[in-house]
Design an enzyme around this catalytic site. Sequence first.
Site, PDB file in Angstrom:
ATOM      1  N   ASP A 371       7.783   0.574  13.701  1.00  0.00           N
ATOM      2  CA  ASP A 371       7.606   0.054  14.820  1.00  0.00           C
ATOM      3  C   ASP A 371       8.698  -0.726  15.519  1.00  0.00           C
ATOM      4  O   ASP A 371       9.573  -1.089  14.829  1.00  0.00           O
ATOM      5  CB  ASP A 371       6.511  -0.820  14.512  1.00  0.00           C
ATOM      6  CG  ASP A 371       5.641  -1.640  15.832  1.00  0.00           C
ATOM      7  OD1 ASP A 371       6.101  -1.392  16.876  1.00  0.00           O
ATOM      8  OD2 ASP A 371       4.768  -2.449  15.611  1.00  0.00           O
ATOM      9  N   TRP A 415       6.924   6.495  13.670  1.00  0.00           N
ATOM     10  CA  TRP A 415       5.703   5.639  13.810  1.00  0.00           C
ATOM     11  C   TRP A 415       5.213   5.604  15.267  1.00  0.00           C
ATOM     12  O   TRP A 415       5.984   5.560  16.386  1.00  0.00           O
ATOM     13  CB  TRP A 415       6.293   4.138  13.519  1.00  0.00           C
ATOM     14  CG  TRP A 415       4.979   3.141  13.288  1.00  0.00           C
ATOM     15  CD1 TRP A 415       4.239   2.967  12.276  1.00  0.00           C
ATOM     16  CD2 TRP A 415       4.373   2.320  14.386  1.00  0.00           C
ATOM     17  NE1 TRP A 415       3.245   1.910  12.895  1.00  0.00           N
ATOM     18  CE2 TRP A 415       3.494   1.694  13.830  1.00  0.00           C
ATOM     19  CE3 TRP A 415       4.761   2.173  15.772  1.00  0.00           C
ATOM     20  CZ2 TRP A 415       2.665   0.676  14.666  1.00  0.00           C
ATOM     21  CZ3 TRP A 415       4.241   1.566  16.589  1.00  0.00           C
ATOM     22  CH2 TRP A 415       3.057   0.593  16.009  1.00  0.00           C
ATOM     23  N   ASP A 482      -0.580   4.902  12.977  1.00  0.00           N
ATOM     24  CA  ASP A 482      -1.048   3.608  12.576  1.00  0.00           C
ATOM     25  C   ASP A 482      -2.334   3.242  13.424  1.00  0.00           C
ATOM     26  O   ASP A 482      -2.311   3.911  14.564  1.00  0.00           O
ATOM     27  CB  ASP A 482       0.043   2.702  12.704  1.00  0.00           C
ATOM     28  CG  ASP A 482      -0.168   1.518  11.581  1.00  0.00           C
ATOM     29  OD1 ASP A 482      -1.420   1.369  10.968  1.00  0.00           O
ATOM     30  OD2 ASP A 482       0.731   0.811  11.442  1.00  0.00           O
ATOM     31  N   SER A 531      -3.841   2.684   8.865  1.00  0.00           N
ATOM     32  CA  SER A 531      -4.529   1.526   9.447  1.00  0.00           C
ATOM     33  C   SER A 531      -4.462   0.166   9.021  1.00  0.00           C
ATOM     34  O   SER A 531      -5.286  -0.377   8.036  1.00  0.00           O
ATOM     35  CB  SER A 531      -6.086   2.028   9.582  1.00  0.00           C
ATOM     36  OG  SER A 531      -6.925   0.749  10.350  1.00  0.00           O
ATOM     37  N   GLY A 532      -3.252  -0.580   9.185  1.00  0.00           N
ATOM     38  CA  GLY A 532      -3.069  -1.687   8.600  1.00  0.00           C
ATOM     39  C   GLY A 532      -2.972  -1.464   7.108  1.00  0.00           C
ATOM     40  O   GLY A 532      -3.387  -2.111   6.257  1.00  0.00           O
ATOM     41  N   ASP A 552      -1.314  -2.088   2.946  1.00  0.00           N
ATOM     42  CA  ASP A 552      -0.049  -2.717   3.609  1.00  0.00           C
ATOM     43  C   ASP A 552       0.417  -3.818   2.303  1.00  0.00           C
ATOM     44  O   ASP A 552       1.604  -4.442   2.428  1.00  0.00           O
ATOM     45  CB  ASP A 552      -0.602  -3.653   4.772  1.00  0.00           C
ATOM     46  CG  ASP A 552      -0.276  -2.824   5.973  1.00  0.00           C
ATOM     47  OD1 ASP A 552       0.216  -1.806   5.921  1.00  0.00           O
ATOM     48  OD2 ASP A 552      -0.422  -3.480   7.103  1.00  0.00           O
TER      49      ASP A 552
END
Length: 737
Positions: A371, A415, A482, A531-532, A552
């Site tokens: 990110d 990402w 993501d 997804s997280g 995560d």
Amino acid sequence: MPAQIKVSKVNHNLIFHLTNSNISYILGVEEHDVLTHYYFGKRVNDYSGVLSYPRLDRSFSPNFADATDRNYSIDTFPQEYPSFGAGDFREPAVVVDQANGSSITQFAYQDYQITDGKQTLAGLPSTFADSADAKTLSIRLYDHVAKITVKLNYTIFADSTIITRSTKIENNGEQPVVIRRATSMNLDIPRNNYQLLQLPGRYAEERQLFIEDINPGIKVLDSKRSASSHMQSPFFALVTPGINEQSGTAYGFSLIYSGSHKSMIQKDPYEQLRIQMGINDFNFNWQLAKKQSFQTPEVMMNYSDHGLNALSQSFHQLIQHHLIRSKFVDKPRPILINNWEATYFDFDEEKIQRIIKKSAELGVELFVLDDGWFGHRNDDKSSLGDWYVNKQKLPNGLSSLANLTHKLNMKFGLWFEPEMISADSDLYREHPDWAIQTPNRPMSLGRDQYVLDFGRKEIRDNIFKQMCAILDHADIDYIKWDMNRNITELYNRNLPAAQQGEAAHRYILGVYDFMDKLTTRYPNILFEGCSGGGGRFDAGMLYYTPQIWTSDNTDAAERVRIQYGTSLVFPPVAMGAHVSKVTNPNTGRTIDINFRSMVASSANMGYELDPFTLTDEQIKVVETENQWYKDNRDLIQFGQLYRLISPFKNNQAAWMFVNDNQSEAIVMFFNLMNQPSYPLTVLKLQGLDPDTKYQINGRQIAYGSELMNLGFYPMGQPTHDFTSARFEIKKVSSHAE
């Protein structure tokens, strides 16, 4: 034994018997054309009618309109796909509102068709197989009043313990109807002593194994988040009390879907079980005009009479060979490094270049730029939806970094979070209505971002065009996809008021459509879902992304449990697992790099740290571990997984990987918290040839029967918390002396 579907007549009833060398699934047609369930479990030779449901009078259980006695009622009868309002008061598998306001349906058997192989489902991820590997039974049920057809699809695979099921509902009448519930499967099971095994969790603590008794009434496991979710995996199992990895009976059910889901387990007054799985019917409806149809997602229904390991191995094999369609499905996955925990948003081109060069020296094979590379994004409050390069950070663009990475014999990854939009973005300023929102209501924030409505084609087309502009002009080898918040204020501006109950499912169908187009256009890119972390780790996503970031939570001690629970359904090759920095950002713990490396090397290994923070001693460990992993990853990623010690019951954990011919195995043992005068653990292995001699770590030689039945002591007194041991098992000879 190949898959077979036998059709016969028993006591004037039409019988369907799906079977292979492992299992049988038997159903049939009884009086009043009721499609009846008889059996699912270990293979039987044939069905003679021995389990025919008794005819008896159950007070307050209604009978058919033309009944001459009170002994036949669908209120207690085992059915394949029950409806409501005509005699069965248990939970229905299907509810359809008709033009006259009635939701009563009564589906009767109409006909069947048997086909070779297994076709995919239009618009949905699903299993696939050619004519040699599977057979499919399609049974049509029909309601003559509502003029609605229900088509039940059953597929049995050769040498598997899994049956897949899905349902298609068709409106054959002149008036539109509204589907309120359409489960993918229903299974009615006789009185039993099964317990419920599920994988609940929360953010950073996904898929925690939990077993409980099944009590009278209804138990619901669900997600209303428009995602499969961190909180409740779309999976459950029925297991015999005391089940372990090697023994006991288990029925496992996994939904191939990534949206809001629901599993229902009902114990009726006579202690029979009815179980269902499918799209969550909360806030759901689907309008069917004349001649239109609705297809449910598919369910994998699994059986094992050899404990949880066998159940998992069957899931792993089907997912690997009949679900993941990527060209990377059977290719070794590269060791990667992700810059997120090294830099977060604070990076520029020079810093990234230094990390790339250092990573190449350590033997890393893929660098992933996380990110912060796009728009004007320097924190998580802006720029989602603006998929163009941040030239302040990267003045020479992505191609410069990709070229450097490739020059160093590494691959380059990027990402994306395509489903999201920031209020501070060019896209939002131009199209604020593209963010999901209900008219006249405030918009909830999650991670300071909103969700784009992927149920609308014009929005998908815009994001697709932006992503293609990036991917067509930079040599990208990998994409991390993501999705960092769930949907609130759910509403689709393109749908009329009466169809707003379709918004959640249309969103997921839009995601699938987008991913299908993207993966088809870029077949040489390795996609990893996220997804997280594990908020959308499900079989539906694996159809498009052959691996998923497991959580995560990168704390290695926590990951032992998370990866153990995840492996109940999903193979290690589908799990992203990284060596994280210390102190760990999730827990504040500092864990030895050997322990961290062993946990990460139990799946798709990578790094989530700044390589410049490593000491000289740690660098040696990383270099050694990377080379070891390259030498052994085929066995870890594609071998047979056996779980040996559960961290949900013990302070230790252990698992092992065995190759196809049982000539090699790798065993990982983990001790979590240390204690003075620690009790010794005996580790017993699985999956070896009992008559073969094996050498352990190049020293001790023992027969497979010894290693599996006697076992050995993997560790003496630990010297600190979080210690680990690895054992390489190699064949020496194969004949008992």
